[in-house]
Design a protein around this motif. Structure first.
Motif, PDB file in Angstrom:
ATOM      1  N   ASP A 125      50.329 -75.025  13.099  1.00 37.18           N
ATOM      2  CA  ASP A 125      48.916 -75.409  13.032  1.00 37.18           C
ATOM      3  C   ASP A 125      48.728 -76.901  12.757  1.00 37.18           C
ATOM      4  O   ASP A 125      47.602 -77.347  12.547  1.00 37.18           O
ATOM      5  CB  ASP A 125      48.204 -74.603  11.936  1.00 37.18           C
ATOM      6  CG  ASP A 125      48.193 -73.113  12.247  1.00 37.18           C
ATOM      7  OD1 ASP A 125      48.073 -72.768  13.434  1.00 37.18           O
ATOM      8  OD2 ASP A 125      48.315 -72.307  11.304  1.00 37.18           O
ATOM      9  N   GLN A 126      49.814 -77.660  12.777  1.00 36.43           N
ATOM     10  CA  GLN A 126      49.743 -79.084  12.507  1.00 36.43           C
ATOM     11  C   GLN A 126      49.792 -79.883  13.803  1.00 36.43           C
ATOM     12  O   GLN A 126      50.554 -79.542  14.704  1.00 36.43           O
ATOM     13  CB  GLN A 126      50.898 -79.526  11.601  1.00 36.43           C
ATOM     14  CG  GLN A 126      50.944 -78.847  10.248  1.00 36.43           C
ATOM     15  CD  GLN A 126      52.128 -79.334   9.425  1.00 36.43           C
ATOM     16  OE1 GLN A 126      52.661 -80.410   9.646  1.00 36.43           O
ATOM     17  NE2 GLN A 126      52.540 -78.531   8.459  1.00 36.43           N
ATOM     18  N   THR A 151      53.932 -80.882   3.938  1.00 31.60           N
ATOM     19  CA  THR A 151      53.128 -81.666   2.995  1.00 31.60           C
ATOM     20  C   THR A 151      52.760 -80.876   1.745  1.00 31.60           C
ATOM     21  O   THR A 151      52.000 -81.362   0.908  1.00 31.60           O
ATOM     22  CB  THR A 151      51.835 -82.163   3.675  1.00 31.60           C
ATOM     23  OG1 THR A 151      51.094 -81.028   4.145  1.00 31.60           O
ATOM     24  CG2 THR A 151      52.156 -83.070   4.846  1.00 31.60           C
ATOM     25  N   SER A 152      53.284 -79.670   1.615  1.00 36.10           N
ATOM     26  CA  SER A 152      52.929 -78.839   0.470  1.00 36.10           C
ATOM     27  C   SER A 152      53.568 -79.370  -0.813  1.00 36.10           C
ATOM     28  O   SER A 152      54.526 -80.146  -0.789  1.00 36.10           O
ATOM     29  CB  SER A 152      53.376 -77.398   0.698  1.00 36.10           C
ATOM     30  OG  SER A 152      54.779 -77.293   0.566  1.00 36.10           O
ATOM     31  N   ASN A 169      50.196 -72.021   3.667  1.00 35.24           N
ATOM     32  CA  ASN A 169      51.472 -72.643   4.015  1.00 35.24           C
ATOM     33  C   ASN A 169      52.552 -71.574   3.986  1.00 35.24           C
ATOM     34  O   ASN A 169      52.847 -71.022   2.939  1.00 35.24           O
ATOM     35  CB  ASN A 169      51.800 -73.772   3.039  1.00 35.24           C
ATOM     36  CG  ASN A 169      52.977 -74.598   3.517  1.00 35.24           C
ATOM     37  OD1 ASN A 169      53.992 -74.066   3.948  1.00 35.24           O
ATOM     38  ND2 ASN A 169      52.814 -75.902   3.464  1.00 35.24           N
ATOM     39  N   HIS A 170      53.167 -71.330   5.152  1.00 33.35           N
ATOM     40  CA  HIS A 170      54.143 -70.248   5.260  1.00 33.35           C
ATOM     41  C   HIS A 170      55.557 -70.675   4.888  1.00 33.35           C
ATOM     42  O   HIS A 170      56.464 -69.868   4.923  1.00 33.35           O
ATOM     43  CB  HIS A 170      54.148 -69.704   6.695  1.00 33.35           C
ATOM     44  CG  HIS A 170      52.876 -69.013   7.079  1.00 33.35           C
ATOM     45  ND1 HIS A 170      52.618 -67.701   6.768  1.00 33.35           N
ATOM     46  CD2 HIS A 170      51.787 -69.461   7.747  1.00 33.35           C
ATOM     47  CE1 HIS A 170      51.420 -67.359   7.244  1.00 33.35           C
ATOM     48  NE2 HIS A 170      50.907 -68.406   7.830  1.00 33.35           N
ATOM     49  N   ILE A 195      62.014 -83.912   0.991  1.00 30.19           N
ATOM     50  CA  ILE A 195      62.070 -85.343   0.691  1.00 30.19           C
ATOM     51  C   ILE A 195      61.142 -86.083   1.643  1.00 30.19           C
ATOM     52  O   ILE A 195      61.257 -85.938   2.869  1.00 30.19           O
ATOM     53  CB  ILE A 195      63.505 -85.886   0.820  1.00 30.19           C
ATOM     54  CG1 ILE A 195      64.462 -85.143  -0.131  1.00 30.19           C
ATOM     55  CG2 ILE A 195      63.543 -87.394   0.518  1.00 30.19           C
ATOM     56  CD1 ILE A 195      65.907 -85.548   0.021  1.00 30.19           C
ATOM     57  N   ASN A 196      60.234 -86.868   1.073  1.00 33.58           N
ATOM     58  CA  ASN A 196      59.306 -87.689   1.863  1.00 33.58           C
ATOM     59  C   ASN A 196      58.560 -86.871   2.925  1.00 33.58           C
ATOM     60  O   ASN A 196      58.409 -87.304   4.073  1.00 33.58           O
ATOM     61  CB  ASN A 196      60.050 -88.850   2.533  1.00 33.58           C
ATOM     62  CG  ASN A 196      60.653 -89.812   1.517  1.00 33.58           C
ATOM     63  OD1 ASN A 196      60.088 -90.030   0.444  1.00 33.58           O
ATOM     64  ND2 ASN A 196      61.809 -90.373   1.849  1.00 33.58           N
ATOM     65  N   GLY A 197      58.107 -85.678   2.520  1.00 34.59           N
ATOM     66  CA  GLY A 197      57.316 -84.856   3.424  1.00 34.59           C
ATOM     67  C   GLY A 197      58.105 -84.127   4.490  1.00 34.59           C
ATOM     68  O   GLY A 197      57.516 -83.590   5.432  1.00 34.59           O
ATOM     69  N   ILE A 198      59.437 -84.084   4.379  1.00 34.31           N
ATOM     70  CA  ILE A 198      60.275 -83.364   5.337  1.00 34.31           C
ATOM     71  C   ILE A 198      60.996 -82.233   4.610  1.00 34.31           C
ATOM     72  O   ILE A 198      61.702 -82.464   3.616  1.00 34.31           O
ATOM     73  CB  ILE A 198      61.307 -84.289   6.004  1.00 34.31           C
ATOM     74  CG1 ILE A 198      60.614 -85.427   6.749  1.00 34.31           C
ATOM     75  CG2 ILE A 198      62.200 -83.493   6.961  1.00 34.31           C
ATOM     76  CD1 ILE A 198      59.734 -84.972   7.901  1.00 34.31           C
ATOM     77  N   PHE A 199      60.785 -81.011   5.089  1.00 32.53           N
ATOM     78  CA  PHE A 199      61.439 -79.834   4.518  1.00 32.53           C
ATOM     79  C   PHE A 199      62.727 -79.576   5.289  1.00 32.53           C
ATOM     80  O   PHE A 199      62.723 -79.516   6.523  1.00 32.53           O
ATOM     81  CB  PHE A 199      60.521 -78.618   4.607  1.00 32.53           C
ATOM     82  CG  PHE A 199      61.044 -77.403   3.895  1.00 32.53           C
ATOM     83  CD1 PHE A 199      60.883 -77.265   2.523  1.00 32.53           C
ATOM     84  CD2 PHE A 199      61.687 -76.401   4.593  1.00 32.53           C
ATOM     85  CE1 PHE A 199      61.356 -76.138   1.858  1.00 32.53           C
ATOM     86  CE2 PHE A 199      62.164 -75.269   3.946  1.00 32.53           C
ATOM     87  CZ  PHE A 199      62.001 -75.142   2.564  1.00 32.53           C
TER      88      PHE A 199
END
Length: 207
Positions: A125-126, A151-152, A169-170, A195-199
Motif C-alpha cells: 500500500d506504499q 516506517t513503523s 502494518n503487517h 535500520i534507517n527505515g529499512i526492515f
C-alpha cells in the motif's frame, strides 16, 4: 511521447496477458512434478524463465537462472509475477550459483514464502515500493536476505511474538513461525533488523 505511451501500453498488455496465463503454466509444471519427471520439470521451468525474461524483467530472471533448486525457482517466479502486477519493484541478487539448501527443503520453502509475503504485505500500500531479495552464497554459508521499506515504530521483540498482527502494518506476520522452524536446526540462524527505515530479515544456513 506518443510513441513512448504506445510502447508502454503494449508492454502492459503483454505483461497482463502473460500473468493471466501464468496459472496454466504452473499447472503444466505440476504435471511434470506429479509424474516424477524432475528432469523434464527443470527443462520446462528454465524455458519459462527464458521466455519471461523480456516480459517481467531480464535482470531478475538472469539472476534466477543461477538457482537450480526447482521449488525455490517456482516460489521466486510466482512472487515476481505478483509484485510486478501491483507495480512493486523487486530486485534479486544471487552471488553464486545455488545447487542445494542445507536444511529440509520443505522447511526452507515455508520460511521463504513467509518472508516474501511479509515483505509484500508491508509495502503493497506504499507508493514507490521495493523489495530486495539476496541469496548470499559461499563455501561456508547461505544467507537469504530480504529488505523492504518500513516506517513503523513497533519494537522488533513484539514483532517476533506468536500471533502478532497489525491492521495498519503487517510487518512481522509469521516471523514467529520462521524463528520456530529455524530453532529446530543447529546450523540455521534467523535475525531481523530495522535500520534507517529499512526492515531486513536474514536467514543463514551454515554448511
Amino acid at each position: 511521447m506518443a510513441h513512448l505511451l504506445s510502447h508502454n501500453t503494449q508492454q502492459y498488455e503483454l505483461t497482463s496477458n502473460f500473468i493471466h496465463d501464468y496459472n496454466g503454466i504452473l499447472l503444466s509444471l505440476n504435471g511434470y512434478l506429479d509424474s516424477g519427471d524432475l528432469e523434464g520439470a527443470k527443462k520446462y521451468l528454465h524455458s519459462i524463465v527464458d521466455y519471461s525474461a523480456d516480459i517481467l524483467g531480464s535482470k531478475y530472471y538472469l539472476e534466477l537462472t543461477k538457482i537450480t533448486v526447482t521449488p525455490v525457482i517456482a516460489v521466486l517466479s510466482t512472487f515476481s509475477e505478483k509484485a510486478t502486477n501491483l507495480q512493486i519493484d523487486i530486485a534479486l541478487t544471487v552471488t553464486r550459483p545455488l545447487y542445494y539448501v542445507n536444511m529440509d527443503l520443505i522447511d526452507f520453502i515455508r520460511c521463504l514464502n513467509i518472508l516474501l509475503n511479509n515483505a509484500f504485505e508491508s509495502v503493497q500500500d506504499q507508493p514507490n515500493s521495493f523489495i530486495q531479495v539476496i541469496f548470499e552464497n559461499n563455501e561456508k554459508y547461505l544467507s537469504l536476505i530480504i529488505k523492504n521499506p518500513d516506517t513503523s515504530t513497533i519494537p522488533l521483540e513484539k514483532i517476533m511474538k506468536k500471533g502478532f498482527s497489525s491492521k495498519s502494518n503487517h510487518s512481522g506476520k509469521g516471523l514467529h513461525i520462521v524463528s520456530k522452524i529455524c530453532n529446530n536446526y543447529n546450523n540455521v540462524h534467523f535475525a531481523i533488523h530495522r535500520i534507517n527505515g529499512i526492515f531486513t530479515t536474514t536467514l543463514t544456513i551454515h554448511y
